[in-house]
Write an enzyme that holds these catalytic residues in place. Structure first.
Site, PDB file in Angstrom:
ATOM      1  N   ASN A  36       0.959  -1.330   0.208  1.00  0.00           N
ATOM      2  CA  ASN A  36       0.138   0.041  -0.171  1.00  0.00           C
ATOM      3  C   ASN A  36       1.411   1.248   0.106  1.00  0.00           C
ATOM      4  O   ASN A  36       1.189   2.348   0.535  1.00  0.00           O
ATOM      5  CB  ASN A  36      -0.607  -0.372   1.545  1.00  0.00           C
ATOM      6  CG  ASN A  36      -1.895   0.874   0.971  1.00  0.00           C
ATOM      7  OD1 ASN A  36      -2.157   0.947  -0.132  1.00  0.00           O
ATOM      8  ND2 ASN A  36      -2.433   1.223   2.025  1.00  0.00           N
ATOM      9  N   SER A 134      -4.606   1.017  17.422  1.00  0.00           N
ATOM     10  CA  SER A 134      -5.878   2.421  16.822  1.00  0.00           C
ATOM     11  C   SER A 134      -6.907   2.616  17.979  1.00  0.00           C
ATOM     12  O   SER A 134      -6.671   1.310  18.740  1.00  0.00           O
ATOM     13  CB  SER A 134      -6.417   1.719  15.685  1.00  0.00           C
ATOM     14  OG  SER A 134      -7.429   2.269  15.417  1.00  0.00           O
ATOM     15  N   TYR A 158     -10.670  -5.664  11.763  1.00  0.00           N
ATOM     16  CA  TYR A 158      -9.513  -4.423  11.540  1.00  0.00           C
ATOM     17  C   TYR A 158      -9.103  -4.399  12.500  1.00  0.00           C
ATOM     18  O   TYR A 158      -7.802  -4.910  13.197  1.00  0.00           O
ATOM     19  CB  TYR A 158      -9.322  -3.342  10.997  1.00  0.00           C
ATOM     20  CG  TYR A 158      -8.717  -2.013  10.626  1.00  0.00           C
ATOM     21  CD1 TYR A 158      -6.828  -2.766  10.950  1.00  0.00           C
ATOM     22  CD2 TYR A 158      -8.878  -1.159  11.728  1.00  0.00           C
ATOM     23  CE1 TYR A 158      -6.559  -1.605  11.030  1.00  0.00           C
ATOM     24  CE2 TYR A 158      -8.413  -0.189  12.408  1.00  0.00           C
ATOM     25  CZ  TYR A 158      -6.804  -0.114  11.913  1.00  0.00           C
ATOM     26  OH  TYR A 158      -6.357   0.100  12.388  1.00  0.00           O
ATOM     27  N   LYS A 162      -6.439  -5.310  15.461  1.00  0.00           N
ATOM     28  CA  LYS A 162      -5.413  -4.893  16.829  1.00  0.00           C
ATOM     29  C   LYS A 162      -5.737  -5.356  17.777  1.00  0.00           C
ATOM     30  O   LYS A 162      -4.165  -5.429  18.351  1.00  0.00           O
ATOM     31  CB  LYS A 162      -5.592  -3.341  16.007  1.00  0.00           C
ATOM     32  CG  LYS A 162      -5.121  -2.928  14.687  1.00  0.00           C
ATOM     33  CD  LYS A 162      -3.721  -2.544  14.802  1.00  0.00           C
ATOM     34  CE  LYS A 162      -3.311  -2.439  13.189  1.00  0.00           C
ATOM     35  NZ  LYS A 162      -2.427  -1.917  13.055  1.00  0.00           N
TER      36      LYS A 162
HETATM   37  P1  NAD Z   1      -0.353   2.594   5.333  1.00  0.00           P
HETATM   38  O1  NAD Z   1      -0.742   2.074   4.722  1.00  0.00           O
HETATM   39  O2  NAD Z   1       0.207   3.774   4.707  1.00  0.00           O
HETATM   40  O3  NAD Z   1       1.429   1.922   5.624  1.00  0.00           O
HETATM   41  C1  NAD Z   1       1.492   0.912   6.039  1.00  0.00           C
HETATM   42  C2  NAD Z   1       2.680   0.249   5.139  1.00  0.00           C
HETATM   43  O4  NAD Z   1       2.934  -0.982   5.605  1.00  0.00           O
HETATM   44  C3  NAD Z   1       2.613   0.336   3.511  1.00  0.00           C
HETATM   45  O5  NAD Z   1       3.643   0.616   2.932  1.00  0.00           O
HETATM   46  C4  NAD Z   1       2.338  -1.201   3.281  1.00  0.00           C
HETATM   47  O6  NAD Z   1       3.175  -1.494   2.120  1.00  0.00           O
HETATM   48  C5  NAD Z   1       2.909  -1.590   4.394  1.00  0.00           C
HETATM   49  N1  NAD Z   1       3.108  -3.074   4.689  1.00  0.00           N
HETATM   50  C6  NAD Z   1       1.280  -4.219   4.040  1.00  0.00           C
HETATM   51  N2  NAD Z   1       1.647  -5.141   4.519  1.00  0.00           N
HETATM   52  C7  NAD Z   1       2.940  -5.799   4.331  1.00  0.00           C
HETATM   53  C8  NAD Z   1       3.545  -6.554   4.354  1.00  0.00           C
HETATM   54  N3  NAD Z   1       3.044  -8.425   5.040  1.00  0.00           N
HETATM   55  N4  NAD Z   1       5.306  -6.316   4.902  1.00  0.00           N
HETATM   56  C9  NAD Z   1       5.789  -5.673   5.377  1.00  0.00           C
HETATM   57  N5  NAD Z   1       4.939  -4.275   4.655  1.00  0.00           N
HETATM   58  C10 NAD Z   1       3.663  -4.748   4.572  1.00  0.00           C
HETATM   59  O7  NAD Z   1      -0.910   3.337   6.783  1.00  0.00           O
HETATM   60  P2  NAD Z   1      -0.858   4.069   7.313  1.00  0.00           P
HETATM   61  O8  NAD Z   1      -1.665   5.003   7.537  1.00  0.00           O
HETATM   62  O9  NAD Z   1       0.940   4.446   7.516  1.00  0.00           O
HETATM   63  O10 NAD Z   1      -0.579   3.094   8.524  1.00  0.00           O
HETATM   64  C11 NAD Z   1       1.019   2.608   9.952  1.00  0.00           C
HETATM   65  C12 NAD Z   1       0.030   2.055  10.962  1.00  0.00           C
HETATM   66  O11 NAD Z   1      -0.869   2.530  11.434  1.00  0.00           O
HETATM   67  C13 NAD Z   1      -0.622   0.638  10.210  1.00  0.00           C
HETATM   68  O12 NAD Z   1      -0.251  -0.403  11.546  1.00  0.00           O
HETATM   69  C14 NAD Z   1      -2.443   0.677  11.213  1.00  0.00           C
HETATM   70  O13 NAD Z   1      -3.316  -0.235  10.938  1.00  0.00           O
HETATM   71  C15 NAD Z   1      -1.635   2.147  12.213  1.00  0.00           C
HETATM   72  N6  NAD Z   1      -2.700   3.205  12.424  1.00  0.00           N
HETATM   73  C16 NAD Z   1      -3.770   3.628  10.760  1.00  0.00           C
HETATM   74  C17 NAD Z   1      -4.229   4.439  11.233  1.00  0.00           C
HETATM   75  C18 NAD Z   1      -5.189   5.730  10.320  1.00  0.00           C
HETATM   76  O14 NAD Z   1      -5.500   6.286   9.958  1.00  0.00           O
HETATM   77  N7  NAD Z   1      -3.917   5.989   9.547  1.00  0.00           N
HETATM   78  C19 NAD Z   1      -5.244   5.529  12.521  1.00  0.00           C
HETATM   79  C20 NAD Z   1      -5.022   3.969  13.839  1.00  0.00           C
HETATM   80  C21 NAD Z   1      -3.773   3.550  13.351  1.00  0.00           C
HETATM   81  C1  UD1 Z   2     -11.948   5.512   9.979  1.00  0.00           C
HETATM   82  C2  UD1 Z   2     -12.385   4.054  10.418  1.00  0.00           C
HETATM   83  C3  UD1 Z   2     -11.373   3.350  12.205  1.00  0.00           C
HETATM   84  C4  UD1 Z   2      -9.629   3.759  11.928  1.00  0.00           C
HETATM   85  C5  UD1 Z   2      -9.554   5.005  10.761  1.00  0.00           C
HETATM   86  C6  UD1 Z   2      -8.264   5.822  10.929  1.00  0.00           C
HETATM   87  C7  UD1 Z   2     -14.693   3.118   9.963  1.00  0.00           C
HETATM   88  C8  UD1 Z   2     -15.767   2.914  10.546  1.00  0.00           C
HETATM   89  N1  UD1 Z   2     -13.772   3.207  10.437  1.00  0.00           N
HETATM   90  O1  UD1 Z   2     -12.363   6.132  11.204  1.00  0.00           O
HETATM   91  O2  UD1 Z   2     -11.733   2.371  12.557  1.00  0.00           O
HETATM   92  O3  UD1 Z   2      -9.129   3.775  12.967  1.00  0.00           O
HETATM   93  O4  UD1 Z   2     -10.637   5.209  10.491  1.00  0.00           O
HETATM   94  O5  UD1 Z   2      -8.220   7.011  10.371  1.00  0.00           O
HETATM   95  O6  UD1 Z   2     -14.112   3.178   9.009  1.00  0.00           O
HETATM   96  N2  UD1 Z   2     -17.236  11.352   7.104  1.00  0.00           N
HETATM   97  C9  UD1 Z   2     -18.412  11.878   5.891  1.00  0.00           C
HETATM   98  N3  UD1 Z   2     -17.992  11.768   4.367  1.00  0.00           N
HETATM   99  C10 UD1 Z   2     -16.445  11.276   4.012  1.00  0.00           C
HETATM  100  C11 UD1 Z   2     -15.653  10.075   5.111  1.00  0.00           C
HETATM  101  C12 UD1 Z   2     -16.360  10.448   6.477  1.00  0.00           C
HETATM  102  O7  UD1 Z   2     -18.748  12.050   6.449  1.00  0.00           O
HETATM  103  O8  UD1 Z   2     -16.766  10.305   2.369  1.00  0.00           O
HETATM  104  C13 UD1 Z   2     -16.970  11.509   7.982  1.00  0.00           C
HETATM  105  C14 UD1 Z   2     -17.148  10.310   9.071  1.00  0.00           C
HETATM  106  O9  UD1 Z   2     -19.176   9.596   9.021  1.00  0.00           O
HETATM  107  C15 UD1 Z   2     -16.600  10.288   9.970  1.00  0.00           C
HETATM  108  C16 UD1 Z   2     -15.621  11.798  10.066  1.00  0.00           C
HETATM  109  O10 UD1 Z   2     -16.021  12.066   8.882  1.00  0.00           O
HETATM  110  O11 UD1 Z   2     -17.887  11.169  11.402  1.00  0.00           O
HETATM  111  C17 UD1 Z   2     -14.466  10.452   9.782  1.00  0.00           C
HETATM  112  O12 UD1 Z   2     -14.829   9.573   8.977  1.00  0.00           O
HETATM  113  P1  UD1 Z   2     -12.718   8.987   8.433  1.00  0.00           P
HETATM  114  O13 UD1 Z   2     -12.055   9.853   8.254  1.00  0.00           O
HETATM  115  O14 UD1 Z   2     -13.612   7.937   8.451  1.00  0.00           O
HETATM  116  O15 UD1 Z   2     -12.059   8.200  10.851  1.00  0.00           O
HETATM  117  P2  UD1 Z   2     -13.402   7.691  11.227  1.00  0.00           P
HETATM  118  O16 UD1 Z   2     -14.836   6.689  11.304  1.00  0.00           O
HETATM  119  O17 UD1 Z   2     -13.263   7.731  12.707  1.00  0.00           O
END
Ligand code: NAD
Ligand code: UD1
Length: 352
Positions: A36, A134, A158, A162
């Site tokens: 990704n 998360s 998901y 976690k």
């Molecule tokens: P991202 O997808 O941009 O980064 C994840 C990375 O892991 C990518 O570079 C992908 O290529 C790599 N990857 C996936 N599967 C792999 C594998 N099997 N082996 C090696 N590499 C692999 O996501 P992100 O937003 O940077 O998130 C990073 C971490 O934080 C994740 O574990 C995600 O669950 C957690 N997280 C993200 C958010 C968010 O909103 N972005 C919120 C809470 C937690």
């Molecule tokens: C989502 C995930 C959550 C994850 C988080 C990471 C879902 C249900 N939850 O959370 O598990 O940890 O991302 O960042 O997917 N919204 C709109 N229009 C859109 C998109 C979103 O109105 O097109 C609203 C949603 O209803 C919410 C807010 O924007 O109120 C944020 O949404 P989003 O960015 O998807 O994050 P979460 O729902 O908090």
């Protein structure tokens, strides 16, 4: 200065954290299978850190956290005889909808992948870990702001994966506590990471139609999508739209550096911390702030609520401040300005 392994370091949060860690003087090995992400993000990290492409301070290994051979390559990749001192584990899958459709994939990459990594860490004598957890663990929170002591009640595969890794880490920590080399572990529960490095050179590059609010809004502002659908205008919030705790990805990256410093300096511990700003913003506030930052209209329509959404999720961010001496410093306006710098400078992301 430490030698660190960063799994998933090419991704959104990983790339920003790699930059902060390089700037702090650490040497990094990134293990990523680019499922990704694109290697281009790390090329730009080197450029921002003012390091050459051949720099020994950032080694990139294309490989999978589920592969013992790839993990062994990563643990063997530090210069000289110095081993990896700590791991920051970002690699994983994170799309909630996809996890509902493909739970096996999520349990495989997120849980089995983490298990393989932990086994490799034990084998290589490295017991210092920062893990990407998360706020999704809290499901529909009963009390907001949400403290770390709130019940763990994820509502999708998901979140279940976690929660399982968090439990595995607690089990491992307990099992080794009385040994010669106990684990030091930080489980960091991120709220909603958004924005980009202020240069606009690195940022979030989602595949296909974004599920999350910020990337969707920025694609509307650049004209790639016609309008935003606001999921619900009848939530019990000030303006009726959903409220979230958005955290600038640079604040989040700095939170990782702080967590690592504390883990390596203090006696062995299992730290569990919310990383959020402690401030909630509604969808309509985000729309208005992004419109102002970009100078572009962000047309929207209010549609029914999305299944699985909560009205409001906001972190109680006080424990992280107390334990790490870290707190967020960037505002919603900063998140929008930097997110727009990335979107407008890279309309097609990294072009992966
Ligand atoms: P991202 O997808 O941009 O980064 C994840 C990375 O892991 C990518 O570079 C992908 O290529 C790599 N990857 C996936 N599967 C792999 C594998 N099997 N082996 C090696 N590499 C692999 O996501 P992100 O937003 O940077 O998130 C990073 C971490 O934080 C994740 O574990 C995600 O669950 C957690 N997280 C993200 C958010 C968010 O909103 N972005 C919120 C809470 C937690
Ligand atoms: C989502 C995930 C959550 C994850 C988080 C990471 C879902 C249900 N939850 O959370 O598990 O940890 O991302 O960042 O997917 N919204 C709109 N229009 C859109 C998109 C979103 O109105 O097109 C609203 C949603 O209803 C919410 C807010 O924007 O109120 C944020 O949404 P989003 O960015 O998807 O994050 P979460 O729902 O908090």
């Amino acid at each position: 200065m430490a030698h660190l392994l960063i799994t998933g370091g090419a991704g959104f949060i990983g790339s920003h954290t790699c930059l902060v860690l390089l700037e702090a003087g650490h040497s990094l090995v990134v293990l990523d299978n680019f499922a990704n992400s694109s290697p281009e993000s790390l090329i730009r990290v080197l450029e921002l850190a003012e390091l050459g492409f051949e720099s020994e301070r950032l080694r990139v290994i294309e490989g999978d956290i589920r592969s013992e051979a790839d993990l062994n390559r990563a643990f063997g990749a530090t210069p000289g005889s110095t081993g990896i001192e700590a791991v920051i584990h970002f690699a994983g899958l994170k799309a909630v909808g996809e996890s509902v459709a493909h739970p096996l994939r999520y349990w495989d990459v997120n849980l089995a992948g983490s298990r393989s990594l932990l086994a490799a860490m034990e084998a290589h004598g490295c017991r210092n870990l920062v893990f990407s957890s998360s706020a999704t663990l809290y499901g529909y929170p009963e009390v907001v702001p949400i403290a770390e002591t709130a019940p763990i009640q994820p509502i999708n595969p998901y979140g279940h994966s976690k929660a399982a890794v968090e439990q595995l880490l607690a089990d491992l920590y307990g099992a080794r506590l009385q040994s010669q080399t106990p684990w030091r572990i930080a489980r960091l529960r991120y709220f909603n990471p958004v924005g980009a490095h202020p240069s606009g050179r690195i940022g979030e590059d989602p595949n296909g139609t974004p599920n999350n609010l910020f990337p969707f809004v920025s694609q509307v502002a650049i004209g790639r999508r016609k309008q935003l659908q606001v999921f619900g205008g009848d939530w019990p919030t000030a303006d009726g739209s959903g409220v979230r705790d958005y955290i600038h990805v640079m604040d989040l990256a700095e939170g990782h550096r702080a967590a690592l410093d504390v883990l390596l300096a203090e006696p062995p511990q299992l730290l569990t911390l919310n990383l959020g700003s402690g401030q909630g913003h509604s969808v309509l506030e985000v729309v208005s702030a992004f419109g102002a930052a970009s100078g572009q209209p962000v047309p929207y329509e209010i549609v029914p609520r999305r299944a699985g959404d909560a009205a409001a999720t906001v972190a109680d961010a006080s424990l992280a401040h107390g334990r790490l001496g870290w707190r967020t410093s960037r505002t919603l306006q900063d998140m929008c300005r930097d997110g727009w710098a990335w979107q407008s400078g890279n309309p097609k992301g990294y072009g992966k």
